[in-house]
Design an enzyme around this catalytic site. Structure first.
Site, short mmCIF file in Angstrom:
data_model
loop_
_atom_site.label_atom_id
_atom_site.label_comp_id
_atom_site.label_asym_id
_atom_site.label_seq_id
_atom_site.Cartn_x
_atom_site.Cartn_y
_atom_site.Cartn_z
N GLU A 1 1.25 -1.19 -0.01
CA GLU A 1 0.25 -0.03 -0.47
C GLU A 1 0.90 1.46 0.12
O GLU A 1 0.50 2.44 -0.69
CB GLU A 1 -0.97 0.01 0.94
CG GLU A 1 -1.79 1.70 1.45
CD GLU A 1 -3.38 1.10 2.43
OE1 GLU A 1 -4.48 0.37 2.33
OE2 GLU A 1 -2.98 1.71 3.28
N ARG B 1 -1.91 35.21 -17.69
CA ARG B 1 -2.06 35.94 -16.47
C ARG B 1 -1.12 37.18 -16.48
O ARG B 1 1.01 36.54 -16.29
CB ARG B 1 -1.54 35.08 -14.98
CG ARG B 1 -2.26 36.10 -13.87
CD ARG B 1 -3.25 36.91 -13.88
NE ARG B 1 -3.57 37.58 -12.11
CZ ARG B 1 -3.03 38.92 -12.19
NH1 ARG B 1 -3.01 39.37 -12.64
NH2 ARG B 1 -3.18 39.60 -11.22
N GLN C 1 11.05 35.56 -11.19
CA GLN C 1 11.99 34.64 -11.18
C GLN C 1 11.17 34.02 -9.32
O GLN C 1 11.76 33.16 -10.01
CB GLN C 1 12.92 34.83 -10.94
CG GLN C 1 13.96 34.03 -10.18
CD GLN C 1 16.03 34.24 -10.31
OE1 GLN C 1 15.67 35.02 -9.39
NE2 GLN C 1 16.60 34.42 -11.43
#
Length: 369
Positions: free
Chosen positions: A232, A258, A269
């Site tokens: 798991e 944007r 940056q």
């Protein structure tokens, strides 16, 4: 050493990514059945037992494809608990009769399985469970309450960890059918995320479990549970690799379009470095997950490799979810963006199958400290 994927593995990835898109558009209650119908619940199980016979590296790649397209982290966690926590443990240590009787049901999704181990006072310390399995003619009488059981209100098979008798220290793992008399299921808990996992309490009130439902041997329950948890931990968050890949692609597109002062924010940056860190975490997580899957395919115990994979990927998902929100500012904090929900899912995934502190302990013991 080959870091590439075969054409067969890439075809499987493409198939699972398409399945994920179909499931993503479905009603939440239909998502797990649709995953089963698409074969996602039996990929690494043998063909003669209803599966498709893929190795674990291929299976991890398949779940990466699912995670890219399917945003419901809860249902993917439930699928992982079923396949990696129960089916693979049964395949590894179950009797031939158990495999023949149960694995075809699990591969097809006719029966959904889950692990019932955690208790209110026994989470990371599974050796402290208080649920008891008392010897009875022909089997055991199981008594106790489990917490945070994935798919607890609907599972058809529970892998239960209990103490073998009130006065004995050894543990036993039992395969308990969901229709057994005496099982009491609570309502799903109001979790912040992973709601599709339907985490809830399950009580076993004097449930009779036949002798042939013991997984492995009585007294070896802790070892059996660790086998289940190794599978798991190695693979249950593999879908997060795809989700992280999607988040990076969407983040890059957003930051290119944007603008701030007529300049795309990607040119700043601070923004580009945030995206770069998301990419670095993803690629490191990929290496750890596929390394653990490869080790398990080779028959290695791989406990440390699985712990490292789950530990790093769990923390990566949380850190990158926060970055994803930060890239969008206030818009990322709106529920309609889906990003707060993704963060809640990521936090839940970092707890499931062992928190970072628990997994660090496994790794430290493996190192001899």
């Amino acid at each position: 050493m080959d870091f590439g994927f075969s054409p067969e593995q890439e075809a499987l990835y493409t198939r699972m990514r398409a399945l994920g898109a179909t499931v993503d558009a479905a009603d939440p209650d239909q998502r797990l059945p649709l995953l089963a119908e698409g074969g996602a619940l039996g990929l690494p199980l043998p063909r003669d037992l209803g599966g498709e016979g893929f190795d674990l590296v291929s299976t991890a790649r398949a779940y990466e494809g699912l995670g890219f397209a399917l945003r419901d982290g809860g249902v993917l966690l439930a699928a992982g608990a079923h396949l990696f926590g129960v089916a693979l443990a049964l395949l590894r240590v179950g009797s031939d009769a158990q495999k023949r009787a149960i694995l075809p049901e699990l591969a097809s999704g006719k029966t959904i399985a889950t692990v019932a181990a955690t208790e209110i006072d026994a989470g990371s310390d599974i050796a402290s469970v208080r649920a008891t399995a008392e010897r009875a003619p022909g089997g055991f009488r199981l008594r106790g309450e489990k917490r945070y059981v994935t798919w607890g209100d609907r599972a058809g098979l529970f892998l239960v960890v209990a103490r073998e008798g009130a006065e004995r220290r050894g543990l036993v793992t039992l395969l308990v059918r969901g229709d057994a008399e005496g099982i009491r299921r609570g309502e799903p808990l109001a979790t912040a995320g992973l709601r599709g996992a339907r985490l809830g309490p399950v009580a076993f009130e004097d449930v009779f479990v036949p002798e042939d439902a013991v997984l492995g041997k009585p007294g070896a329950g802790l070892a059996i549970f660790q086998i289940a948890m190794t599978f798991e931990r190695a693979l249950v968050l593999a879908f997060r690799l795809g989700a992280l890949e999607r988040a990076i692609e969407e983040g890059v597109r957003f930051c290119r379009t944007r603008t701030l002062g007529e300049v795309p924010i990607a040119r700043h940056q601070a923004v580009s470095h945030r995206l770069a860190r998301m990419k670095m975490r993803l690629e490191a997580s990929r290496l750890l997950v596929y390394r653990a899957a490869w080790a398990l395919d080779r028959g290695e115990r791989a406990q440390a490799e699985a712990a490292l994979a789950k530990w790093h990927l769990g923390e990566t998902a949380v850190a990158s979810s926060l970055d994803d929100i930060a890239l969008r500012g206030g818009a990322g904090f709106l529920e309609e963006s889906g990003l707060p929900a993704a963060l809640d899912d990521a936090i839940g995934g970092s707890i499931h199958s062992g928190t970072s502190d628990v997994l660090a302990g496994f790794v430290a013991r493996w190192m001899g400290v």
